[in-house]
Design a protein around this motif. Sequence first.
Motif, PDB file in Angstrom:
ATOM      1  N   LEU A  32       0.818  -1.215   0.000  1.00 56.74           N
ATOM      2  CA  LEU A  32       0.000   0.000   0.000  1.00 56.74           C
ATOM      3  C   LEU A  32       0.851   1.263   0.000  1.00 56.74           C
ATOM      4  CD1 LEU A  32      -2.725   1.321   0.019  1.00 56.74           C
ATOM      5  CD2 LEU A  32      -2.849   1.011   2.490  1.00 56.74           C
ATOM      6  N   GLU A  33       1.865   1.335   0.861  1.00 54.94           N
ATOM      7  CA  GLU A  33       2.688   2.551   0.928  1.00 54.94           C
ATOM      8  C   GLU A  33       3.392   2.805  -0.402  1.00 54.94           C
ATOM      9  OE1 GLU A  33       2.820  -0.038   3.070  1.00 54.94           O
ATOM     10  OE2 GLU A  33       3.486   0.598   5.076  1.00 54.94           O
ATOM     11  N   VAL A  34       4.023   1.754  -0.953  1.00 52.95           N
ATOM     12  CA  VAL A  34       4.760   1.934  -2.207  1.00 52.95           C
ATOM     13  C   VAL A  34       3.795   2.103  -3.367  1.00 52.95           C
ATOM     14  CG1 VAL A  34       6.647   1.030  -3.602  1.00 52.95           C
ATOM     15  CG2 VAL A  34       6.477   0.373  -1.215  1.00 52.95           C
ATOM     16  N   GLY A  35       2.687   1.367  -3.338  1.00 54.58           N
ATOM     17  CA  GLY A  35       1.723   1.440  -4.431  1.00 54.58           C
ATOM     18  C   GLY A  35       1.112   2.815  -4.581  1.00 54.58           C
ATOM     19  N   GLN A  36       0.697   3.418  -3.468  1.00 52.11           N
ATOM     20  CA  GLN A  36       0.101   4.758  -3.566  1.00 52.11           C
ATOM     21  C   GLN A  36       1.137   5.778  -4.005  1.00 52.11           C
ATOM     22  OE1 GLN A  36      -0.806   6.607   0.440  1.00 52.11           O
ATOM     23  NE2 GLN A  36      -0.143   4.618   1.171  1.00 52.11           N
ATOM     24  N   SER A  37       2.374   5.625  -3.551  1.00 53.49           N
ATOM     25  CA  SER A  37       3.444   6.539  -3.964  1.00 53.49           C
ATOM     26  C   SER A  37       3.721   6.399  -5.452  1.00 53.49           C
ATOM     27  CB  SER A  37       4.720   6.247  -3.156  1.00 53.49           C
ATOM     28  OG  SER A  37       4.493   6.403  -1.778  1.00 53.49           O
ATOM     29  N   TRP A  38       3.679   5.165  -5.948  1.00 56.41           N
ATOM     30  CA  TRP A  38       3.920   4.911  -7.373  1.00 56.41           C
ATOM     31  C   TRP A  38       2.854   5.593  -8.219  1.00 56.41           C
ATOM     32  CZ3 TRP A  38       1.871   2.812 -11.773  1.00 56.41           C
ATOM     33  CH2 TRP A  38       2.770   2.395 -12.764  1.00 56.41           C
ATOM     34  N   ILE A  39       1.585   5.475  -7.824  1.00 59.15           N
ATOM     35  CA  ILE A  39       0.485   6.075  -8.592  1.00 59.15           C
ATOM     36  C   ILE A  39       0.564   7.601  -8.544  1.00 59.15           C
ATOM     37  CG2 ILE A  39      -2.021   6.356  -8.697  1.00 59.15           C
ATOM     38  CD1 ILE A  39      -2.256   3.474  -7.678  1.00 59.15           C
ATOM     39  N   ILE A  40       0.861   8.153  -7.369  1.00 59.34           N
ATOM     40  CA  ILE A  40       1.006   9.613  -7.259  1.00 59.34           C
ATOM     41  C   ILE A  40       2.147  10.096  -8.140  1.00 59.34           C
ATOM     42  CG2 ILE A  40       1.611  11.504  -5.697  1.00 59.34           C
ATOM     43  CD1 ILE A  40       0.206   9.930  -3.452  1.00 59.34           C
ATOM     44  N   CYS A  41       3.265   9.367  -8.126  1.00 61.66           N
ATOM     45  CA  CYS A  41       4.431   9.753  -8.922  1.00 61.66           C
ATOM     46  C   CYS A  41       4.108   9.739 -10.410  1.00 61.66           C
ATOM     47  CB  CYS A  41       5.593   8.807  -8.620  1.00 61.66           C
ATOM     48  SG  CYS A  41       7.128   9.231  -9.471  1.00 61.66           S
ATOM     49  N   THR A  72      -1.972  21.627  -7.082  1.00 62.04           N
ATOM     50  CA  THR A  72      -2.179  20.455  -7.929  1.00 62.04           C
ATOM     51  C   THR A  72      -1.700  19.191  -7.233  1.00 62.04           C
ATOM     52  OG1 THR A  72      -1.894  21.804  -9.918  1.00 62.04           O
ATOM     53  CG2 THR A  72      -1.654  19.426 -10.178  1.00 62.04           C
ATOM     54  N   MET A  73      -0.591  19.286  -6.520  1.00 61.15           N
ATOM     55  CA  MET A  73      -0.087  18.123  -5.778  1.00 61.15           C
ATOM     56  C   MET A  73      -1.118  17.640  -4.767  1.00 61.15           C
ATOM     57  SD  MET A  73       2.359  15.922  -5.267  1.00 61.15           S
ATOM     58  CE  MET A  73       3.916  16.551  -5.912  1.00 61.15           C
ATOM     59  N   MET A  74      -1.766  18.562  -4.092  1.00 59.24           N
ATOM     60  CA  MET A  74      -2.759  18.166  -3.094  1.00 59.24           C
ATOM     61  C   MET A  74      -3.958  17.465  -3.735  1.00 59.24           C
ATOM     62  SD  MET A  74      -1.447  18.741  -0.267  1.00 59.24           S
ATOM     63  CE  MET A  74      -2.876  18.268   0.681  1.00 59.24           C
ATOM     64  N   LEU A  75      -4.239  17.764  -5.001  1.00 57.25           N
ATOM     65  CA  LEU A  75      -5.318  17.054  -5.691  1.00 57.25           C
ATOM     66  C   LEU A  75      -4.990  15.574  -5.835  1.00 57.25           C
ATOM     67  CD1 LEU A  75      -6.252  19.566  -8.556  1.00 57.25           C
ATOM     68  CD2 LEU A  75      -7.558  19.066  -6.484  1.00 57.25           C
ATOM     69  N   PHE A  76      -3.713  15.260  -6.007  1.00 56.06           N
ATOM     70  CA  PHE A  76      -3.303  13.855  -6.128  1.00 56.06           C
ATOM     71  C   PHE A  76      -3.238  13.169  -4.763  1.00 56.06           C
ATOM     72  CE2 PHE A  76      -1.171  15.732  -9.968  1.00 56.06           C
ATOM     73  CZ  PHE A  76      -2.027  15.146 -10.891  1.00 56.06           C
ATOM     74  N   PHE A  77      -3.343  13.945  -3.690  1.00 55.51           N
ATOM     75  CA  PHE A  77      -3.294  13.396  -2.333  1.00 55.51           C
ATOM     76  C   PHE A  77      -4.688  13.319  -1.693  1.00 55.51           C
ATOM     77  CE2 PHE A  77       1.233  13.752  -2.466  1.00 55.51           C
ATOM     78  CZ  PHE A  77       1.727  13.009  -1.420  1.00 55.51           C
ATOM     79  N   VAL A  78      -5.741  13.357  -2.487  1.00 53.28           N
ATOM     80  CA  VAL A  78      -7.093  13.338  -1.922  1.00 53.28           C
ATOM     81  C   VAL A  78      -7.352  12.102  -1.053  1.00 53.28           C
ATOM     82  CG1 VAL A  78      -9.552  13.168  -2.494  1.00 53.28           C
ATOM     83  CG2 VAL A  78      -8.123  14.874  -3.609  1.00 53.28           C
TER      84      VAL A  78
END
Length: 406
Positions: free
Chosen positions: A192-201, A273-279
């Motif tokens: 989960l930690e790496v997966g969400q970071s990968w999608i955000i990146c 814009t970054m915060m939009l990816f952190f919803v």
Amino acid sequence: MELGDSGLTLAINAAMSAAGFLVCFNIIPKFKDMFIKANLFGVDMSKRTKSKIPESMGVICGAVYLIIMFLFIPVPFYKHLADNRKGNFPYHEYIEYLAALLSVCCMIFLGFADDVLNLKWRHKLLLPTMASLPLLTVYFVNFNSTTIIVPKPFRALFGFDLDLGVLYYVYMGMLAVFCTNAINILSGVNGLEVGQSWIICVSVLLHNFIELTGPQHQAHVFSIYFLMPFLGVCSALLCYNWYPSRVFVGDTFCYFAGMTFAVVAILAHFSKTMMLFFVPQVLNFLYSVPQLFRLVPCPRHRLPSYDPETDKVGMSYTKFKTSQLKPLGKVCIFIFKTLRVIDIKECIGENGDVTEVNNFTLNNFILKLCGPLHERTLVIILLSLQAIFSVVAFVIRYQVARLFYG
């Protein structure tokens, strides 16, 4: 720097990122025994087998990432070296690059210290603040722009733009704290930690490439320089952290990922814009507020409970005496209960004064809606939500925003 020059440096950056993936993919298994011997290991509580799994492997990826970024330093600036005697060297860009690396480097070190020393929550808030100071200092020296464009509905009150002054620096410091901790608290299942970071990146990189022909071209090039190597090492770590996990990433990776995102958001000027990816992380934070601020008792681990008979995970709970609950905690319980977003059992125990409520995490909320799930299914649902919110973020950024700022 011209677009053609940027294209060449981006190609070199992509090649070095691919090399970083290969290096990480090959060396992570070789360090597993070393970490276990150093007592840096854990047991996966959501598996029938209780074998030792090395923790804090995010530090390996962080080290490889820093090596790539150090080796890459001459590439964007090689054409300016000959002009250095004429005073044409872009020192402000060079200082930004080094300050960003310093912040990321500090966060990797402090994250590893957290994994080893098991720091308290107040330290988790203080460390990103300290690590972001070089970043904010460079922003003050190079830009010191604290003016924001006011959305159309509010321009009658505040005008076209508004100078926030020191509050803008407070906001950026809070952004660094949020990014580093938001990924950390949305965890508990393999990948989960790496997966969400990968999608955000991937989402931010797509945004950067879309904006390459825009007026902020160089700022987005700067962001790509930092995010492509991160994507490379993150992809390698995801291969080993995906279900069933062979390594744990530790707080080191969460801090490393969060600070990398904060760095590019601040210095490349797209923090909104970054915060939009952190919803999803924002929603998880808001849902977790009662426990994060100790209004409701918070156990050390809030990961879902595991049933070895069905090999599925379900909601985990926290128990406490109802009479000892703080007034604000009672208000939170009442609101969440009214909204039907928690599972609560009141007046249990011998004295009838014990309340049992599920832990306030997005993981548990999904399990409340769907019932017990296999761990892999749960993480796929959570990462699918992350991807869906990224699509929504692009719609907001490129369609809805025109109504408010166009």
